[in-house]
Design an enzyme around this catalytic site. Structure first.
Site, PDB file in Angstrom:
ATOM      1  N   CYS A   1      36.282 -35.004 -26.251  1.00  0.00           N
ATOM      2  CA  CYS A   1      35.593 -36.024 -25.453  1.00  0.00           C
ATOM      3  C   CYS A   1      35.191 -37.230 -26.295  1.00  0.00           C
ATOM      4  O   CYS A   1      34.410 -38.066 -25.856  1.00  0.00           O
ATOM      5  CB  CYS A   1      34.374 -35.443 -24.745  1.00  0.00           C
ATOM      6  SG  CYS A   1      33.128 -34.771 -25.862  1.00  0.00           S
TER       7      CYS A   1
ATOM      8  N   ARG B   1      26.952 -37.886 -20.392  1.00  0.00           N
ATOM      9  CA  ARG B   1      25.881 -38.052 -21.388  1.00  0.00           C
ATOM     10  C   ARG B   1      24.555 -38.208 -20.628  1.00  0.00           C
ATOM     11  O   ARG B   1      24.291 -39.252 -20.055  1.00  0.00           O
ATOM     12  CB  ARG B   1      26.124 -39.288 -22.244  1.00  0.00           C
ATOM     13  CG  ARG B   1      27.485 -39.352 -22.927  1.00  0.00           C
ATOM     14  CD  ARG B   1      27.596 -40.664 -23.688  1.00  0.00           C
ATOM     15  NE  ARG B   1      28.880 -40.825 -24.358  1.00  0.00           N
ATOM     16  CZ  ARG B   1      29.926 -41.450 -23.831  1.00  0.00           C
ATOM     17  NH1 ARG B   1      29.836 -41.972 -22.612  1.00  0.00           N
ATOM     18  NH2 ARG B   1      31.042 -41.577 -24.515  1.00  0.00           N
TER      19      ARG B   1
ATOM     20  N   HIS C   1      29.349 -50.637 -29.416  1.00  0.00           N
ATOM     21  CA  HIS C   1      29.144 -51.002 -28.011  1.00  0.00           C
ATOM     22  C   HIS C   1      30.241 -51.958 -27.542  1.00  0.00           C
ATOM     23  O   HIS C   1      30.757 -51.849 -26.426  1.00  0.00           O
ATOM     24  CB  HIS C   1      27.776 -51.684 -27.838  1.00  0.00           C
ATOM     25  CG  HIS C   1      26.656 -50.723 -27.607  1.00  0.00           C
ATOM     26  ND1 HIS C   1      25.423 -50.861 -28.188  1.00  0.00           N
ATOM     27  CD2 HIS C   1      26.576 -49.603 -26.855  1.00  0.00           C
ATOM     28  CE1 HIS C   1      24.632 -49.879 -27.803  1.00  0.00           C
ATOM     29  NE2 HIS C   1      25.309 -49.100 -26.998  1.00  0.00           N
TER      30      HIS C   1
ATOM     31  N   ARG D   1      26.641 -32.685 -20.801  1.00  0.00           N
ATOM     32  CA  ARG D   1      26.064 -32.434 -22.127  1.00  0.00           C
ATOM     33  C   ARG D   1      24.540 -32.501 -21.988  1.00  0.00           C
ATOM     34  O   ARG D   1      24.001 -33.505 -21.522  1.00  0.00           O
ATOM     35  CB  ARG D   1      26.537 -33.477 -23.133  1.00  0.00           C
ATOM     36  CG  ARG D   1      25.993 -33.245 -24.541  1.00  0.00           C
ATOM     37  CD  ARG D   1      26.546 -34.262 -25.528  1.00  0.00           C
ATOM     38  NE  ARG D   1      26.006 -35.602 -25.287  1.00  0.00           N
ATOM     39  CZ  ARG D   1      26.440 -36.699 -25.897  1.00  0.00           C
ATOM     40  NH1 ARG D   1      27.451 -36.623 -26.751  1.00  0.00           N
ATOM     41  NH2 ARG D   1      25.901 -37.870 -25.653  1.00  0.00           N
TER      42      ARG D   1
ATOM     43  N   ASN E   1      33.988 -38.530 -32.552  1.00  0.00           N
ATOM     44  CA  ASN E   1      33.244 -39.590 -33.236  1.00  0.00           C
ATOM     45  C   ASN E   1      32.304 -39.000 -34.285  1.00  0.00           C
ATOM     46  O   ASN E   1      32.326 -39.393 -35.455  1.00  0.00           O
ATOM     47  CB  ASN E   1      32.432 -40.411 -32.227  1.00  0.00           C
ATOM     48  CG  ASN E   1      33.307 -41.039 -31.165  1.00  0.00           C
ATOM     49  OD1 ASN E   1      34.522 -41.118 -31.299  1.00  0.00           O
ATOM     50  ND2 ASN E   1      32.695 -41.489 -30.087  1.00  0.00           N
ATOM     51  N   ASP E   2      31.469 -38.038 -33.860  1.00  0.00           N
ATOM     52  CA  ASP E   2      30.541 -37.418 -34.806  1.00  0.00           C
ATOM     53  C   ASP E   2      31.268 -36.492 -35.779  1.00  0.00           C
ATOM     54  O   ASP E   2      30.915 -36.422 -36.958  1.00  0.00           O
ATOM     55  CB  ASP E   2      29.459 -36.639 -34.066  1.00  0.00           C
ATOM     56  CG  ASP E   2      28.256 -37.517 -33.722  1.00  0.00           C
ATOM     57  OD1 ASP E   2      27.963 -38.442 -34.500  1.00  0.00           O
ATOM     58  OD2 ASP E   2      27.625 -37.292 -32.681  1.00  0.00           O
TER      59      ASP E   2
ATOM     60  N   GLU F   1      30.838 -30.877 -33.274  1.00  0.00           N
ATOM     61  CA  GLU F   1      30.644 -32.185 -33.903  1.00  0.00           C
ATOM     62  C   GLU F   1      30.385 -32.067 -35.394  1.00  0.00           C
ATOM     63  O   GLU F   1      30.247 -33.083 -36.086  1.00  0.00           O
ATOM     64  CB  GLU F   1      29.457 -32.897 -33.242  1.00  0.00           C
ATOM     65  CG  GLU F   1      29.646 -33.123 -31.751  1.00  0.00           C
ATOM     66  CD  GLU F   1      28.348 -33.461 -31.064  1.00  0.00           C
ATOM     67  OE1 GLU F   1      28.115 -34.657 -30.814  1.00  0.00           O
ATOM     68  OE2 GLU F   1      27.572 -32.534 -30.767  1.00  0.00           O
TER      69      GLU F   1
ATOM     70  N   ARG G   1      29.412 -43.870 -38.699  1.00  0.00           N
ATOM     71  CA  ARG G   1      30.388 -44.437 -37.772  1.00  0.00           C
ATOM     72  C   ARG G   1      29.986 -45.802 -37.244  1.00  0.00           C
ATOM     73  O   ARG G   1      30.787 -46.477 -36.596  1.00  0.00           O
ATOM     74  CB  ARG G   1      30.656 -43.482 -36.601  1.00  0.00           C
ATOM     75  CG  ARG G   1      29.516 -43.221 -35.647  1.00  0.00           C
ATOM     76  CD  ARG G   1      29.911 -42.089 -34.700  1.00  0.00           C
ATOM     77  NE  ARG G   1      28.907 -41.742 -33.726  1.00  0.00           N
ATOM     78  CZ  ARG G   1      28.885 -42.197 -32.481  1.00  0.00           C
ATOM     79  NH1 ARG G   1      29.810 -43.046 -32.081  1.00  0.00           N
ATOM     80  NH2 ARG G   1      27.956 -41.813 -31.638  1.00  0.00           N
TER      81      ARG G   1
END
Length: 566
Positions: free
Chosen positions: A491, A294, A191, A330, A443-444, A420, A454
């Protein structure tokens, strides 16, 4: 003035580009357990004491949410406030008190048990462990009648230094007062990192030893692009950083319009958003739409699913913000890793690899049907809207076909999938014979490829986008798109790194979605290089045996001006 002997250079992970120098403000640490507290002998009184403290924390966070600087920040604060009065947490604290444990130790032990449960769930809930520890520390301070941990009153613009910075703190930072952020913990997708980038505050995480290094030195300098921190910088260091900032500004000058390489190869530059407020703000930037909306913020921390009407209203607002620019939505990415009280599929042995994303939607078709109907309504209501819809966590051809048929049944013409998992990357040619496009969630994809959580800062080096194994997964996906004539986007956070962006384009990626504030630097980087140069850099990265060597090889092949954009 400091002497050269006091000077120390530390290295971490740069998560928000930019340079800064100035006085250091140390974030007040947590007070910890009262080592001299008595055992609990009055369960009812002690339980009420803890409940009162948690309620005070929740109220404080809710009040801060009302003054948050963005809708995303507001949502983070509201979610943390809700966690402070979570019944499961309070129940666990009561269990500890029943053992005779002292009040502050009961809070700490209960939170550790609860944090372990969240880590096991993984994904979004694992990310909330930082929020949980923040609640623990604030409640403990209130029980002990001591100052809460957090950012001190700043006497002037300062660089914040902390072990980690809770989302509740980051969400309300004033960029005019906070020159930069340096933390010993954290990760590139935490975050803190994401919010710092959105606020345009230079930041570096995983800077080991920073607390000790600044113990007797009130000044530091920071390069948030490369993660370099200089403690007790010399006048020459500060001058070089200022010169770097000037060069960066010059490199960014004139960065406007469509994304394209030097020879005119088009690359759409898009924004990642999470709320209608994010959309309104991102739409003011010079970019080409949103590559990731999202939608789970509509669903989380609720007792019942949002209605079709409520969702339609939000989607209309987002589409209107971008007008005729592309918006990629998404569908609900929740389930085992983002539990919903109204969609509980029961306990799972390994929820992080369980029924999340599309798997939840396949089990609860009613949730997906409502969302697709709302999206169809919004598309119909906003003239000229370019709405694309994609499913999260697709792993098989059958899943892609099920979702595509479902979405097209609602007259949604452009239907895609998130890549992902390694499975989706490897099977991209077959999946993209069905889907209209794919968007890579780096990221995933990184965490599943590298088998590294992660959100665990100690594994951050495994999760940087330069890992050759991850780059090969991206190449595989791009090749699947090329064979089917279908566009591939990125993304994840990797798309906002100007140097990585060149490699992604060289691998065949045709759109990059990122925090809006990163678009100018990526656009400028693309215009320094032609497509052939990007392809050459991609080859260099793929042929490198390590992530560090991949980055070094690409940096060496790039236009020297690019260094000023990092």
């Amino acid at each position: 003035m400091t002497s050269p002997a006091e000077r120390k250079v530390l290295h971490g992970i740069g998560v928000s580009a930019g340079t800064a120098s100035g006085p250091v403000a140390i974030v007040t640490p947590a007070v910890g357990i009262d080592e001299h507290e008595p055992a609990s002998v009055d369960l009812e009184a002690d339980s009420q004491r803890v409940r009162d403290a948690l309620q005070q924390v929740a109220t404080s966070l809710t009040n801060r949410a009302e003054h948050a600087n963005s809708e995303t920040s507001k949502k983070v604060l509201e979610a943390t406030a809700a966690l402070a009065t979570d019944r499961g947490l309070i129940k666990q604290i009561d269990k500890e008190l029943k053992k005779g444990t002292g009040v502050t130790k009961a809070i700490h032990d209960a939170v550790e048990v609860y944090a372990g449960k969240l880590r096991k769930i993984g994904g979004y809930m694992a990310e909330r462990v930082t929020d949980l520890y923040d609640i623990r520390d604030r409640a403990t301070a209130r029980v002990r009648n001591l100052p809460e941990p957090g950012i001190p009153t700043l006497e002037g613009p300062s660089i914040l230094v902390a072990e980690d910075l809770a989302p509740a703190e980051t969400a309300t930072l004033d960029p005019d007062q906070v020159l930069g952020i340096i933390t010993e913990a954290g990760g590139a997708t935490s975050h803190t990192a994401i919010l710092a980038a959105q606020l345009g505050i230079p930041a570096a995480v995983q800077v080991k030893g920073i607390a000790e290094a600044i113990a007797n030195t009130p000044v530091a300098a920071l390069d948030g692009g490369v993660g370099e921190v200089i403690v007790a910088p010399t006048p020459q260091d500060i001058e070089e950083l200022e010169e770097r900032s000037r060069r960066r500004a010059a490199a960014l000058a004139g960065s406007s319009g469509e994304g394209a390489t030097k020879d005119g190869h088009k690359v759409k530059l898009l924004a990642n958003i999470g709320t209608a407020d994010d959309a309104a703000k991102a739409a003011q930037y010079d970019l080409e739409g949103s590559g990731l909306f999202r939608t789970e913020f509509l669903f989380l921390d609720r007792d019942a699913a949002p209605t079709v009407e409520e969702q339609t209203e939000t989607y209309i607002s987002v589409l209107k913000s971008f007008g005729r620019r592309r918006v990629v939505v998404r569908t609900l990415d929740a389930g085992a890793d983002k539990p919903l009280s109204f969609a509980d599929l029961g306990p799972e042995e390994n929820p992080a690899l369980g029924r999340r994303g599309l798997r939840l939607s396949m089990a609860r078709e009613d949730l997906l049907d409502d969302q697709l109907q709302a999206l169809a309504n919004a598309r119909e209501a906003v003239e000229g809207a370019e709405l694309w819809v994609m499913a999260p966590m697709v792993a098989t051809v059958e899943e892609a076909e099920w979702f595509a048929n479902k979405a097209r049944g609602y007259n949604l013409p452009t239907v895609g999938v998130m890549v992902e998992t390694p499975a989706a990357a490897i099977m991209s040619e077959q999946i993209l014979s069905i889907a209209d496009f794919a968007s890579i969630g780096t990221n995933d994809l990184s965490q599943y490829t590298m088998a590294a959580d992660r959100m665990q800062g100690e594994l951050a080096e495994l999760l940087i986008p330069w890992q050759p194994a991850v780059l090969k997964m991206i190449r595989e996906t791009a090749q699947g798109g090329e064979r089917n004539g279908k566009p591939i986007g990125v993304c994840g956070e990797a798309g906002g790194d100007p140097l990585v962006a060149l490699v992604l384009v060289g691998l065949g990626v045709q759109s990059l979605s990122m925090a809006p504030g990163k678009v100018n630097a990526v656009r400028a980087a693309l215009r320094l290089h032609d497509l052939q140069a990007c392809k050459q850099m991609a080859r260099l990265a793929l042929e490198s045996p390590t992530a560090a060597q991949a980055r070094e090889a690409v940096l060496g092949a790039a236009d020297p001006v690019l260094r000023d954009l990092l």
